[in-house]
Design a protein around this motif. Sequence first.
Motif: not given
Length: 188
Positions: A52-53, A55, A67-69, A86-87, A89, A101
């Motif tokens: 989870e989480g 990056r 960057r990706m999250r 996911l996002d 930027t 997104s």
Amino acid sequence: MKRFEKYFRMAFAFLTLIVLLYGSYLLLRGADVTIPSLFRPPSGPRLIMSMEGFRFAESDKGRVSWRMRAGNADLYENKEAQLKGLDITFISPDNKEAVLSGDTGRMDTVTGNASIRRGTREVRVVTSDGYVLSTDSLFWRAGERLIRTADPFKLLGSEIYLEGKGFSANIDLRTLMVDGNVKAVLQE
């Protein structure tokens, strides 16, 4: 006498077990035995890690270019990540941002290339200067910094409403090339 009987029964049971095992070996030694699919490992790349989480970022000459999250990520041995929530930027050289997104996606962790697909909500790109693009899927080519789709899309900004089918866009040059079925409304 009872003790002798007890040892005799144990020896007989042990001998019977050996005979059964050896007989089974003789019967099955040349046979092709298949494992039921329930007990076989799944085909395809092997899952290495779930987290989870997640990056991920790429930098160029000390400056983060994107960057990706992701809320959840499954990482596979073939260097692919399957992502949820996911996002991405994108940061241009003049520090303008665009945020992509989506609900689900896949990413090649070696090249940074990714595909993002619609789930319960559409795939969106929102720019820092007020443009909103929506579609069902987008493909990101990290090396060229291009996004692409063959699906229908809509783009809304303060001065324009644009829709069509299929496009490619260069994140750095802030250009958009539409494949077809273009409809545009210019606003003042």
